[in-house]
Design an enzyme around this catalytic site. Structure first.
Site, PDB file in Angstrom:
ATOM      1  N   HIS A 126      34.865  36.811  31.401  1.00  9.75           N
ATOM      2  CA  HIS A 126      35.347  37.045  29.970  1.00  9.75           C
ATOM      3  C   HIS A 126      36.787  37.082  30.445  1.00  9.75           C
ATOM      4  O   HIS A 126      37.285  37.083  31.635  1.00  9.75           O
ATOM      5  CB  HIS A 126      35.190  38.923  30.118  1.00  9.75           C
ATOM      6  N   THR A 173      36.652  34.655  46.209  1.00  6.93           N
ATOM      7  CA  THR A 173      37.421  34.559  44.598  1.00  6.93           C
ATOM      8  C   THR A 173      38.623  33.023  44.818  1.00  6.93           C
ATOM      9  O   THR A 173      38.681  32.832  43.755  1.00  6.93           O
ATOM     10  CB  THR A 173      38.416  35.684  44.570  1.00  6.93           C
ATOM     11  N   ARG A 188      38.813  36.265  53.213  1.00  5.32           N
ATOM     12  CA  ARG A 188      40.350  35.685  53.999  1.00  5.32           C
ATOM     13  C   ARG A 188      39.549  34.670  55.153  1.00  5.32           C
ATOM     14  O   ARG A 188      38.811  35.607  56.154  1.00  5.32           O
ATOM     15  CB  ARG A 188      40.579  37.180  54.529  1.00  5.32           C
TER      16      ARG A 188
END
Ligand code: COA
Length: 197
Positions: A126, A173, A188
Protein backbone atom coordinates in the site's frame (compact mmCIF):
# COMPACT_ATOMS: atom_id res chain seq x y z
CA UNK A 1 -0.51 21.21 6.14
CA UNK A 2 -1.59 19.93 9.56
CA UNK A 3 0.03 20.31 12.97
CA UNK A 4 2.32 17.30 12.37
CA UNK A 5 3.93 19.04 9.42
CA UNK A 6 2.57 16.89 6.65
CA UNK A 7 -0.24 17.34 4.19
CA UNK A 8 -2.58 14.67 5.54
CA UNK A 9 -6.00 15.83 6.59
CA UNK A 10 -6.08 14.23 10.01
CA UNK A 11 -9.44 12.72 10.88
CA UNK A 12 -11.13 13.26 14.23
CA UNK A 13 -9.82 9.92 15.53
CA UNK A 14 -6.22 10.91 14.76
CA UNK A 15 -5.86 8.56 11.81
CA UNK A 16 -3.71 9.71 8.89
CA UNK A 17 -5.46 7.27 6.60
CA UNK A 18 -9.06 7.04 5.60
CA UNK A 19 -9.69 3.44 4.61
CA UNK A 20 -13.25 4.29 3.61
CA UNK A 21 -11.66 6.11 0.61
CA UNK A 22 -9.59 3.11 -0.48
CA UNK A 23 -10.35 2.49 -4.12
CA UNK A 24 -8.85 -0.41 -6.02
CA UNK A 25 -11.22 -0.31 -8.97
CA UNK A 26 -8.27 0.37 -11.29
CA UNK A 27 -6.79 -3.03 -10.36
CA UNK A 28 -7.46 -5.73 -12.93
CA UNK A 29 -7.50 -9.22 -11.35
CA UNK A 30 -7.08 -10.77 -14.79
CA UNK A 31 -10.24 -12.88 -14.79
CA UNK A 32 -13.94 -12.18 -14.29
CA UNK A 33 -15.95 -12.77 -11.14
CA UNK A 34 -17.12 -16.24 -12.22
CA UNK A 35 -13.64 -17.65 -12.85
CA UNK A 36 -12.30 -16.10 -9.68
CA UNK A 37 -15.21 -17.57 -7.71
CA UNK A 38 -14.64 -20.99 -9.27
CA UNK A 39 -10.93 -20.84 -8.46
CA UNK A 40 -11.76 -19.85 -4.90
CA UNK A 41 -13.80 -23.02 -4.43
CA UNK A 42 -11.30 -25.30 -6.22
CA UNK A 43 -8.49 -23.82 -4.23
CA UNK A 44 -10.35 -24.50 -0.99
CA UNK A 45 -11.17 -28.08 -1.96
CA UNK A 46 -7.99 -29.17 -3.69
CA UNK A 47 -5.07 -26.92 -2.76
CA UNK A 48 -5.73 -25.48 0.69
CA UNK A 49 -6.72 -28.76 2.32
CA UNK A 50 -4.96 -32.06 2.68
CA UNK A 51 -7.51 -34.25 0.86
CA UNK A 52 -5.70 -34.38 -2.48
CA UNK A 53 -2.18 -35.68 -1.85
CA UNK A 54 -1.25 -36.30 -5.51
CA UNK A 55 0.33 -33.69 -7.73
CA UNK A 56 -0.92 -34.50 -11.24
CA UNK A 57 -4.49 -33.22 -10.70
CA UNK A 58 -3.10 -30.06 -9.14
CA UNK A 59 -0.84 -29.44 -12.12
CA UNK A 60 -3.78 -30.04 -14.44
CA UNK A 61 -6.02 -27.63 -12.53
CA UNK A 62 -3.37 -24.92 -12.40
CA UNK A 63 -2.92 -25.13 -16.15
CA UNK A 64 -6.70 -25.12 -16.66
CA UNK A 65 -6.83 -21.84 -14.75
CA UNK A 66 -4.11 -20.29 -16.88
CA UNK A 67 -0.91 -21.00 -14.96
CA UNK A 68 2.17 -21.86 -17.01
CA UNK A 69 3.39 -24.99 -15.31
CA UNK A 70 6.37 -27.02 -16.46
CA UNK A 71 7.03 -30.70 -15.90
CA UNK A 72 7.25 -32.38 -12.53
CA UNK A 73 5.84 -29.70 -10.22
CA UNK A 74 5.54 -31.06 -6.69
CA UNK A 75 2.93 -29.14 -4.78
CA UNK A 76 2.27 -30.18 -1.20
CA UNK A 77 -1.00 -29.74 0.73
CA UNK A 78 -2.21 -26.44 2.19
CA UNK A 79 -0.79 -24.20 -0.50
CA UNK A 80 -2.47 -20.90 -1.25
CA UNK A 81 -2.27 -19.42 -4.71
CA UNK A 82 -4.16 -16.19 -5.24
CA UNK A 83 -4.45 -16.14 -9.04
CA UNK A 84 -3.10 -19.11 -11.03
CA UNK A 85 -3.28 -17.08 -14.24
CA UNK A 86 -0.54 -14.88 -12.75
CA UNK A 87 1.78 -17.81 -12.01
CA UNK A 88 4.54 -19.27 -14.17
CA UNK A 89 6.55 -22.26 -12.94
CA UNK A 90 9.41 -23.96 -14.76
CA UNK A 91 10.27 -27.66 -14.67
CA UNK A 92 10.73 -29.76 -11.53
CA UNK A 93 9.85 -27.18 -8.90
CA UNK A 94 8.80 -27.96 -5.35
CA UNK A 95 6.25 -25.97 -3.38
CA UNK A 96 6.16 -26.91 0.30
CA UNK A 97 3.32 -27.27 2.74
CA UNK A 98 1.73 -24.03 3.84
CA UNK A 99 3.38 -21.89 1.15
CA UNK A 100 1.42 -18.83 0.17
CA UNK A 101 1.84 -17.36 -3.29
CA UNK A 102 -0.10 -14.12 -2.96
CA UNK A 103 0.21 -13.15 -6.58
CA UNK A 104 -1.84 -10.04 -7.20
CA UNK A 105 1.02 -9.41 -9.66
CA UNK A 106 2.93 -12.01 -11.67
CA UNK A 107 5.05 -14.56 -9.84
CA UNK A 108 7.57 -16.47 -11.93
CA UNK A 109 9.44 -19.44 -10.55
CA UNK A 110 12.17 -20.79 -12.78
CA UNK A 111 13.08 -24.45 -13.06
CA UNK A 112 14.34 -26.50 -10.08
CA UNK A 113 13.16 -23.85 -7.62
CA UNK A 114 12.42 -25.03 -4.08
CA UNK A 115 9.82 -23.02 -2.18
CA UNK A 116 9.93 -24.46 1.34
CA UNK A 117 7.25 -24.71 3.97
CA UNK A 118 5.29 -21.59 4.83
CA UNK A 119 7.12 -19.28 2.45
CA UNK A 120 5.11 -16.16 1.79
CA UNK A 121 5.50 -14.41 -1.56
CA UNK A 122 3.79 -11.07 -1.11
CA UNK A 123 3.22 -9.05 -4.29
CA UNK A 124 0.84 -6.50 -2.80
CA UNK A 125 1.50 -3.41 -0.72
CA UNK A 126 0.00 0.00 0.00
CA UNK A 127 1.10 3.57 -0.58
CA UNK A 128 1.28 4.57 3.08
CA UNK A 129 2.12 8.14 2.07
CA UNK A 130 -1.42 8.59 0.81
CA UNK A 131 -4.49 9.02 2.92
CA UNK A 132 -6.27 6.64 0.54
CA UNK A 133 -3.76 3.83 1.26
CA UNK A 134 -3.60 3.00 -2.45
CA UNK A 135 -2.91 -0.56 -3.52
CA UNK A 136 0.52 -1.26 -5.02
CA UNK A 137 1.35 -4.51 -6.79
CA UNK A 138 4.78 -5.68 -7.93
CA UNK A 139 5.91 -8.96 -9.49
CA UNK A 140 8.35 -11.44 -8.00
CA UNK A 141 10.80 -13.60 -9.90
CA UNK A 142 12.71 -16.55 -8.51
CA UNK A 143 15.29 -17.74 -11.00
CA UNK A 144 16.38 -21.30 -11.80
CA UNK A 145 17.80 -23.38 -8.99
CA UNK A 146 17.01 -20.92 -6.18
CA UNK A 147 15.87 -22.13 -2.76
CA UNK A 148 13.53 -20.17 -0.49
CA UNK A 149 13.95 -21.57 3.02
CA UNK A 150 11.03 -22.27 5.32
CA UNK A 151 9.03 -19.23 6.44
CA UNK A 152 10.94 -16.85 4.20
CA UNK A 153 9.01 -13.77 3.18
CA UNK A 154 9.62 -12.22 -0.23
CA UNK A 155 8.34 -8.71 -0.86
CA UNK A 156 6.99 -7.59 -4.25
CA UNK A 157 9.40 -6.18 -6.81
CA UNK A 158 12.19 -8.56 -5.86
CA UNK A 159 14.18 -10.89 -8.10
CA UNK A 160 15.96 -13.84 -6.51
CA UNK A 161 18.94 -14.72 -8.65
CA UNK A 162 19.65 -18.15 -10.08
CA UNK A 163 20.85 -20.70 -7.51
CA UNK A 164 20.54 -18.20 -4.65
CA UNK A 165 19.49 -19.35 -1.18
CA UNK A 166 17.21 -17.45 1.15
CA UNK A 167 17.73 -18.74 4.68
CA UNK A 168 14.80 -19.90 6.75
CA UNK A 169 12.77 -17.08 8.27
CA UNK A 170 14.38 -14.31 6.23
CA UNK A 171 12.60 -11.25 4.89
CA UNK A 172 13.74 -10.40 1.38
CA UNK A 173 13.21 -6.77 0.46
CA UNK A 174 15.91 -6.32 -2.21
CA UNK A 175 17.10 -8.33 -5.18
CA UNK A 176 19.27 -11.31 -4.30
CA UNK A 177 22.35 -11.82 -6.52
CA UNK A 178 22.98 -15.05 -8.38
CA UNK A 179 24.22 -17.84 -6.06
CA UNK A 180 24.19 -15.58 -2.99
CA UNK A 181 23.11 -16.94 0.39
CA UNK A 182 21.10 -14.33 2.27
CA UNK A 183 19.66 -14.39 5.77
CA UNK A 184 17.96 -12.18 8.31
CA UNK A 185 15.34 -9.50 8.47
CA UNK A 186 15.99 -7.75 6.18
CA UNK A 187 17.95 -10.44 4.38
CA UNK A 188 21.65 -9.66 3.89
CA UNK A 189 24.36 -11.75 2.20
CA UNK A 190 25.99 -14.30 4.51
CA UNK A 191 27.81 -16.31 1.91
CA UNK A 192 28.01 -17.69 -1.57
CA UNK A 193 26.67 -21.01 -2.76
CA UNK A 194 29.14 -23.48 -4.16
CA UNK A 195 28.30 -26.58 -6.08
CA UNK A 196 29.96 -29.89 -5.32
CA UNK A 197 28.43 -31.53 -8.37
C1 COA B 1 20.81 -20.85 4.82
C2 COA B 1 21.23 -22.23 5.27
C3 COA B 1 21.10 -23.22 4.12
C4 COA B 1 22.72 -22.07 5.67
O1 COA B 1 23.22 -23.32 6.05
P1 COA B 1 24.81 -23.48 6.33
O2 COA B 1 25.56 -23.17 5.09
O3 COA B 1 25.00 -24.80 6.95
O4 COA B 1 25.12 -22.27 7.31
P2 COA B 1 25.47 -22.29 8.86
O5 COA B 1 24.45 -23.02 9.64
O6 COA B 1 26.90 -22.70 8.98
O7 COA B 1 25.33 -20.74 9.22
C5 COA B 1 26.21 -19.76 8.68
C6 COA B 1 25.87 -18.46 9.36
O8 COA B 1 24.58 -18.00 8.91
C7 COA B 1 23.69 -17.85 10.00
N1 COA B 1 22.39 -18.35 9.62
C8 COA B 1 22.09 -19.56 9.13
N2 COA B 1 20.78 -19.66 8.90
C9 COA B 1 20.24 -18.50 9.25
C10 COA B 1 18.92 -18.01 9.26
N3 COA B 1 17.92 -18.76 8.83
N4 COA B 1 18.71 -16.76 9.66
C11 COA B 1 19.74 -15.99 10.11
N5 COA B 1 21.02 -16.40 10.12
C12 COA B 1 21.26 -17.64 9.71
C13 COA B 1 24.30 -18.70 11.11
O9 COA B 1 23.89 -18.23 12.37
C14 COA B 1 25.76 -18.55 10.86
O10 COA B 1 26.18 -17.31 11.39
P3 COA B 1 27.62 -17.19 12.12
O11 COA B 1 28.63 -17.50 11.04
O12 COA B 1 27.65 -15.76 12.58
O13 COA B 1 27.61 -18.20 13.21
C15 COA B 1 20.40 -22.75 6.47
O14 COA B 1 20.71 -22.04 7.64
C16 COA B 1 18.89 -22.61 6.21
O15 COA B 1 18.26 -21.58 6.47
N6 COA B 1 18.31 -23.70 5.68
C17 COA B 1 16.89 -23.71 5.34
C18 COA B 1 16.21 -24.87 6.02
C19 COA B 1 14.81 -25.03 5.47
O16 COA B 1 14.18 -24.09 5.12
N7 COA B 1 14.37 -26.26 5.41
C20 COA B 1 13.10 -26.56 4.78
C21 COA B 1 13.14 -27.98 4.28
S1 COA B 1 12.67 -28.07 2.58
Amino acid sequence: MNTTGNSFEQSTDGSWVDLSRFDNRWYCPGRGMFVRGLWYVISLLVFEGACVPCYAPKRWLLRLFGAKVGRGLVIKPRVWIKYPWRLAVGDHCWVGQGAWIDNLADVRLGSHVCVSQQVYICTGSHDYRKQTFDLITRPVEVANGAWLGAKALVIGGVTIGANAIVAAGSVVTRDVPVAAIVAGQPARPIGERRCRG
